[in-house]
Design a protein around this motif. Structure first.
Motif, PDB file in Angstrom:
ATOM      1  N   GLU A   1       0.803  -1.220   0.000  1.00  0.00           N
ATOM      2  CA  GLU A   1       0.000   0.000   0.000  1.00  0.00           C
ATOM      3  C   GLU A   1       0.833   1.265   0.000  1.00  0.00           C
ATOM      4  O   GLU A   1       0.428   2.291  -0.512  1.00  0.00           O
TER       5      GLU A   1
ATOM      6  N   GLY B   1       1.235   9.841  -0.897  1.00  0.00           N
ATOM      7  CA  GLY B   1      -0.089   9.430  -1.307  1.00  0.00           C
ATOM      8  C   GLY B   1      -1.173  10.421  -0.939  1.00  0.00           C
ATOM      9  O   GLY B   1      -0.983  11.292  -0.094  1.00  0.00           O
ATOM     10  N   ASP B   2      -2.319  10.266  -1.573  1.00  0.00           N
ATOM     11  CA  ASP B   2      -3.437  11.160  -1.284  1.00  0.00           C
ATOM     12  C   ASP B   2      -4.279  10.645  -0.118  1.00  0.00           C
ATOM     13  O   ASP B   2      -5.267  11.253   0.259  1.00  0.00           O
ATOM     14  N   LYS B   3      -3.895   9.513   0.443  1.00  0.00           N
ATOM     15  CA  LYS B   3      -4.615   8.929   1.577  1.00  0.00           C
ATOM     16  C   LYS B   3      -3.794   9.101   2.850  1.00  0.00           C
ATOM     17  O   LYS B   3      -3.273   8.145   3.403  1.00  0.00           O
TER      18      LYS B   3
END
Length: 125
Positions: free
Chosen positions: A92, A103-105
């Motif tokens: 991930e 990441g955008d998360k």
């Protein structure tokens, strides 16, 4: 009962002298020798106790996160001090060439290890 307790975190290291040099000189934290281990003071209030453990196994998770205003500048400065950042290319989490997960998360984060192999990070919201 514990609501007002002055809690602190702790984790083990295999070499207190190396840990003192790394946390005190390389990272520039306030370090004091206490009870055979080290007390780290971060931000004037937060304390961690690093204790020696002969059969130490590094944590497989992040034990200490340092919030920073600018992750790129922080990574650059730490690299100048000889810190090597972890690179993750599967699963991930993926990091870029500098070792920063963008990441955008979630936050931008870069992981590195102390001399005992414990995982630390710099993180920018």
């Amino acid at each position: 009962m514990l609501k007002r307790a002055k809690a602190f975190g702790s984790f083990s290291v295999n070499d207190v002298k190396k840990a003192k040099k790394f946390y005190g000189e390389t990272l520039g934290l306030t370090v004091a020798e206490r009870m055979g281990g080290l007390e780290l003071e971060i931000g004037g209030k937060t304390k961690f106790f690093l204790y020696p453990k002969p059969n130490h196994s590094p944590a497989t998770f992040t034990v200490l996160n340092f919030p920073v205003d600018d992750i790129d500048d922080s990574v650059d400065e730490l690299r100048k001090k000889g810190i090597r950042f972890e690179h993750y290319e599967s699963g991930e989490v993926k990091t870029d060439a500098k070792g920063i997960a963008r990441g955008d998360k979630g936050p931008q984060i870069a992981w590195f290890k102390d001399p005992a192999g414990n995982i630390l990070s710099v993180v920018q919201d």
